[in-house]
Design an enzyme around this catalytic site. Structure first.
Site, PDB file in Angstrom:
ATOM      1  N   GLU A   1      -3.445   7.630  -4.185  1.00 51.50           N
ATOM      2  CA  GLU A   1      -3.374   6.359  -3.458  1.00 51.50           C
ATOM      3  C   GLU A   1      -3.199   5.197  -4.425  1.00 51.50           C
ATOM      4  OE1 GLU A   1      -5.984   4.823   0.118  1.00 51.50           O
ATOM      5  OE2 GLU A   1      -6.919   4.192  -1.760  1.00 51.50           O
TER       6      GLU A   1
ATOM      7  N   TYR B   1       0.861  -1.193   0.000  1.00 50.45           N
ATOM      8  CA  TYR B   1       0.000   0.000   0.000  1.00 50.45           C
ATOM      9  C   TYR B   1       0.892   1.236   0.000  1.00 50.45           C
ATOM     10  CZ  TYR B   1      -3.035   3.747   1.661  1.00 50.45           C
ATOM     11  OH  TYR B   1      -3.704   4.930   1.775  1.00 50.45           O
TER      12      TYR B   1
END
Length: 403
Positions: free
Chosen positions: A213, A125
């Site tokens: 993101e 992530y």
């Protein structure tokens, strides 16, 4: 301004950020053709179909009334066509959309990146955003990427790393290497990650992103580092530097009342309360919302009409607020500094007459330049508008209206 995954990925490619390739389509038969093209290009029988909506949690989300997930894998043209058919036109409900869900108007048919190879694949992530408390951009990343990143952040916050970037110097080489090291990478994957993070940060700055993101940030079996998914939000205030990006806006994904407010240059955010408010100035608007809560009500919206409120903007604000069936009262709170209160009062009167059939109580609090004249105008208008000068008076009227 939020972008769809396929739009964000195309922008990232311009900054040499490797991404999972895909073809956006809005018809099931086009999804079938996209699959065939990807099969020829990458030589893989598998492909992924992803619903394109402005919300996360698509992998766990389902189309209303069905078991169809928002992200699904197929291994034939027929399967891909069926998945796309189930998604397109359906309402996808995820943890971020709420029960209402979002209609899927487009899907992305993407290459399968989980192909076998000499090394294991891994999901990470990574995101970039502004840390306002430090006045610096921050890169947040974790070895535990994928659909459960929210649970990772909640249950094991020690697995979330942060790297702050000084605005004057930009991302330094040692910082990019530190990120790759903390992700446990080595060899070719380490080098590719350093390049990926560096180019991604350049994209974040170059595109004036508010948020970027990548989840998952993916290490393939042959040590490539790619963006499998991407959420990108652009800073609206910087769009003047990127006029070509405004065309990417999808207003069907936005709240219709917020879109309408934008046409009149009104700063509007819809909330879930029962008292509509119209204020000039963001600070006063926040204070007004606090006052509504203290009076026993709940703000139904944030609405800043700015310092040049007139009859047109006031009427537009009225119409937008009245579209919310939950509104039991409307509070207009204007401080006349630049704007004259009597002109706002006349705007309220004109708007009231123009709209007609307003059944909810309207409380108008005007303070500042020509406040007394404004109060007199409202009281002599013959309309069912309650006026106040002191904030305490307005608060009392709001409390009475929602009691």
């Amino acid at each position: 301004m939020n972008l769809h995954e396929y739009q964000a990925k195309e922008l990232l490619k311009k900054y040499n950020v490797p991404v999972q390739e895909g073809i956006p389509v809005d018809r099931a038969d086009a999804a079938e053709e996209a699959y065939k093209n990807l099969k020829v290009q990458f030589g893989n029988n598998f492909a992924v179909v992803k619903a394109q909506i402005h919300a996360g949690g698509r992998g766990k989300g389902k189309i209303q009334g069905t078991e169809q997930r928002g992200v699904a894998v197929g291994k034939s043209a027929e399967e891909i066509k069926n998945i796309a058919s189930n998604l397109l036109g359906g309402t996808l409900v995820t943890i971020q959309t709420g029960a209402a869900g979002k209609v899927v108007n487009k899907v992305l048919v993407a290459q399968d990146v989980y192909y076998p190879g000499p090394n294991p694949v891994k999901e990470f992530y990574l995101s970039i955003l502004l840390d306002r408390s430090k006045g610096q951009n921050v890169i947040m990343y974790s070895t535990e990427g994928g659909m459960d990143i929210e649970e990772v952040a909640h249950n094991t916050p020690d697995k979330i790393f942060k790297e702050w970037v000084h605005p004057g110097g930009g991302l330094q080489g040692f910082q990019a290497r530190k990120i790759a090291f903390n992700l446990g990478l080595k060899g070719e994957a380490f080098k590719n990650c350093v390049k990926f993070v560096t180019n991604l940060y350049n994209a974040y700055v170059g595109l004036d992103c508010a948020m970027l993101e990548i989840n998952p940030l993916f290490k393939t079996a042959d040590e490539k580092i790619i963006a499998v998914d991407c959420k990108m939000g652009l800073d609206d205030n910087a769009l003047m530097r990127h006029p070509e990006l405004e065309a990417l806006r999808d207003i069907s994904e936005e709240d219709p009342t917020e879109v309408e407010a934008g046409k009149y240059n009104l700063n509007f955010v819809k909330l879930d309360g029962n008292v509509g408010c119209m204020v000039n100035g963001a600070g006063l608007a926040m204070a007004t919302m606090d006052m509504i809560k203290l009076s026993g009500g709940e703000p139904a919206n944030f609405l800043d009409v700015g310092g040049t409120a007139n009859a047109t903007t006031v009427e537009a604000g009225f119409r937008i607020i009245l579209k919310d069936p939950k509104v039991k009262a409307i509070l207009i709170n204007i401080f006349g500094g630049i704007v004259r209160c009597d002109r706002v009062a006349q705007g309220v009167i004109d708007a009231y007459k123009s709209i007609g059939n307003i059944t909810v109580p309207i409380i108008v609090r005007l303070q500042g330049t020509n406040a007394e004249e404004a109060k007199k105008l409202i009281e002599e208008s013959g309309l069912k508008v309650q006026s106040a000068i002191l904030l305490s008076e307005a608060a009392a009227l709001v409390g009475k209206a929602v009691a």
